[in-house]
Design a protein around this motif. Structure first.
Motif, mmCIF file in Angstrom:
data_model
loop_
_atom_site.group_PDB
_atom_site.id
_atom_site.type_symbol
_atom_site.label_atom_id
_atom_site.label_comp_id
_atom_site.label_asym_id
_atom_site.label_seq_id
_atom_site.Cartn_x
_atom_site.Cartn_y
_atom_site.Cartn_z
ATOM 1 N N ALA A 435 10.280 -9.416 18.508
ATOM 2 C CA ALA A 435 10.341 -9.769 17.158
ATOM 3 C C ALA A 435 10.934 -8.609 16.176
ATOM 4 N N LEU A 436 9.975 -7.442 16.512
ATOM 5 C CA LEU A 436 10.316 -6.317 15.857
ATOM 6 C C LEU A 436 11.730 -5.728 16.093
ATOM 7 N N LEU A 454 11.495 -7.632 7.526
ATOM 8 C CA LEU A 454 10.996 -6.530 7.962
ATOM 9 C C LEU A 454 10.028 -5.798 6.986
ATOM 10 N N GLY A 455 10.381 -5.875 5.779
ATOM 11 C CA GLY A 455 9.556 -5.260 4.862
ATOM 12 C C GLY A 455 8.153 -5.930 4.818
ATOM 13 N N LEU A 456 8.288 -7.306 4.931
ATOM 14 C CA LEU A 456 6.931 -7.943 5.081
ATOM 15 C C LEU A 456 5.859 -7.885 6.175
ATOM 16 N N LEU A 457 6.681 -7.327 7.306
ATOM 17 C CA LEU A 457 5.634 -7.040 8.284
ATOM 18 C C LEU A 457 4.860 -5.669 7.835
ATOM 19 N N VAL A 464 3.385 -4.257 13.222
ATOM 20 C CA VAL A 464 3.578 -2.635 12.879
ATOM 21 C C VAL A 464 2.310 -2.022 11.870
ATOM 22 N N PRO A 465 2.176 -0.841 11.906
ATOM 23 C CA PRO A 465 1.062 -0.481 10.871
ATOM 24 C C PRO A 465 1.245 -0.593 9.530
ATOM 25 N N ARG A 466 0.570 -1.235 8.855
ATOM 26 C CA ARG A 466 0.631 -1.381 7.091
ATOM 27 C C ARG A 466 1.195 -0.103 6.523
ATOM 28 N N SER A 467 2.423 -0.135 5.898
ATOM 29 C CA SER A 467 3.115 0.945 5.123
ATOM 30 C C SER A 467 3.675 0.381 3.666
#
Length: 551
Positions: A435-436, A454-457, A464-467
């Protein structure tokens, strides 16, 4: 301007609406005829075209002592039309339009009849040619010719055509776009009692279009005048004013009353809007039964927004009664057989939700596959495939949805790839990695929704790590690509201070951009006085709300 404002005082057809010729009948312009039926019959038998037409009118309307007999009327119109009598040609065209008097519905023949009468300067027939070119009825659709014929009819004094010409001019269809000129046309037609023009002019005052200043009071009076003439779109516009408190006290109960009057009279925009209201878009308690009802009315008229609304209601979980399902599925099957392919997806979902008798997965697969293979598949198809593949619509359809969605992704459609990625995000570690990879590829391709997802992830720390900083960068990129949900999301981020310092001015900028881009939840976030509406005013839209259009 004084002239325009004065129109609101007249007791004389929502914006961009063209007149529906289906509610009109040709007006006779022929010479006076002998008053007795016997005299007319004698003259008609001797070849008098005007007498044959006059007698036909009496049979068509059942007046002057004659019984209503549309078959006799049609025969008399044909007799008079064959002799070149313009009024009879126009009436005969109307009969072919509606299939009256035993004649088949034949819009091509109707067009020919109107064309013959228009060559003789017949006003109504000239208007009808404009209307038919405008909508592609009986002839290939042609905005330029529609404008030409509406202009000719306008010069003959036809106010319906003047209002239609105004709409074409407002929209830039067939003629250069000129809102100021359209406003002038609406003003003249409204002064002469045209309800559509009153409504369109009123909308110009609501939006401040065509060089007019916003004036909700004048708009309301124009809508009320048009409403008194039975123009359903005006009722819906009055509902809009009360819903939003524009020139009147904000009152949702009153707004709903006006919207229902408009919807029950057949206005498709009010039907679609009420469907959205009862989905939960506008702060009213959700009632998916009513949402299904009103969206089905709009969908039956071919309104794409209502067709999408039906899909949203069905995927949200509404299960219609057997009577509802049978009624809607009946006309859907007929319309689908007649070529209205946009009904494939809602019909498939209706068959799933009906449940009794159990739906045939092969039939469901065929409908969805046909929609997938169409030139312009529904914007809600990828989401539907994801729900099917995830089992949300029943375990028996998981294989169908997974197969179709994976095939769509393999074929390279960005929308299908995106929905496939949304499904994989909740799977195994290998599926999450896939998915990534898909979303990063979509970002590289500058795909706005893929970039947003992707921004929501990154915002939520999924896969992915939170950023927050990376999320903000991606949301901004998606917004700059024109994705309205990203604009709205940026408004929320700055309004709440999520990962950034709270900045109300920046929130206003993004809310206003999202509203201008047509995102429903952004409407009214920035109040007329420049303040922001409280965050608690927001309501959660149902599934698929991103595709909905505000009224």
């Amino acid at each position: 301007m004084a002239f325009l404002a004065a129109l609101c005082l007249l007791a004389l057809p929502l914006a961009g609406m063209h007149p529906d010729a289906g509610g009109q009948t040709p007006a006779s312009a022929g010479p006076l005829q002998p008053s007795s039926n016997e005299a007319l019959q004698k003259a008609a038998s001797q070849g008098d075209a005007a007498a044959a037409h006059a007698l036909g009118e009496r049979y068509a309307e059942g007046r002057m002592g004659l019984p209503k007999d549309e078959t006799k009327a049609a025969a008399l119109y044909q007799q008079a039309a064959a002799k070149g009598f313009a009024d009879a040609q126009a009436d005969l065209g109307w009969f072919y339009m509606k299939g009256l008097g035993g004649l088949p519905v034949d819009e091509a023949k109707a067009f020919t009849c109107f064309q013959q009468a228009a060559k003789q300067g017949h006003r109504y027939a000239t208007h009808m040619l404009g209307w038919m070119y405008e909508l592609g009825r009986g002839i290939e659709q042609d905005d330029r010719l529609a404008a030409e014929w509406h202009e000719k009819a306008s010069k003959l004094g036809d106010m319906d055509s003047l209002a239609s010409l105004g709409w074409l001019t407002q929209s830039g269809r067939g003629v250069p776009k000129n809102e100021a000129a359209a406003a002038q046309m609406y003003a003249v037609a409204a002064r002469n009692g045209n309800a559509m023009a009153m409504t369109n002019l009123g909308w110009f005052f609501v939006e401040g279009m065509g060089g007019l200043q916003k004036d909700y009071g004048t708009a309301r009076r124009l809508f009320e005048s048009a409403s008194s003439l039975g123009w359903a779109r005006a009722d819906g516009n009055l509902g809009y004013l009360y819903q939003n408190g524009l020139g009147v006290p904000k009152n949702m109960a009153t707004a709903l009353r006006w919207f229902k009057l408009s919807a029950d009279a057949g206005d498709h925009l009010s039907q679609e809007h009420l469907g959205q209201v009862y989905e939960g878009f506008h702060g009213v308690e959700r009632d998916l039964g009513l949402a299904f009802h009103y969206h089905s009315l709009g969908a039956a008229q071919g309104w794409d927004a209502s067709i999408n609304g039906l899909v949203r209601v069905l995927v949200t979980g509404y299960r219609p009664t057997s009577q509802e399902a049978d009624s809607v599925a009946g006309w859907m099957e007929r319309d689908l057989a007649a070529g209205r392919g946009r009904l494939r997806l809602p019909l498939a979902l209706l068959l799933i939700r009906r449940g009794d008798p159990p739906a045939d997965p092969a039939r469901i697969r065929a409908l969805v596959a046909e929609e997938q293979g169409s030139q312009s598949p529904s914007p809600l198809l990828p989401m539907t495939l994801r729900l099917l593949s995830g089992g949300a619509l029943g375990k028996q359809y998981i294989a169908v949805g997974s197969d179709l969605l994976s095939k769509a992704a393999e074929q390279g459609g960005p929308g299908a790839k995106l929905e496939w990625a949304k499904t994989l995000v909740h799977g195994s570690s290998a599926e999450r990695a896939q998915a990534l990879h898909i979303l990063e590829a979509l970002e590289d391709q500058h795909h706005p929704e893929g970039t947003f997802e992707l921004g929501l992830l990154y915002q939520n720390g999924e896969v992915v790590p939170r950023s927050p900083s990376k999320a903000l960068h991606l949301f901004t990129a998606a917004a700059n690509l024109g994705w309205a949900p990203a604009m709205f999301h940026l408004g929320l981020i700055h309004h709440q201070g999520i990962g950034v310092k709270k900045d109300l001015e920046q929130a206003k900028v993004w809310y206003q951009k999202a509203e201008a881009a047509g995102y429903p939840l952004a409407r009214g976030r920035v109040r007329p006085d420049g303040s922001l509406a409280p965050l608690e005013d927001l309501t959660r839209p149902p599934a698929g709300a991103r595709t909905a259009s505000p009224r």
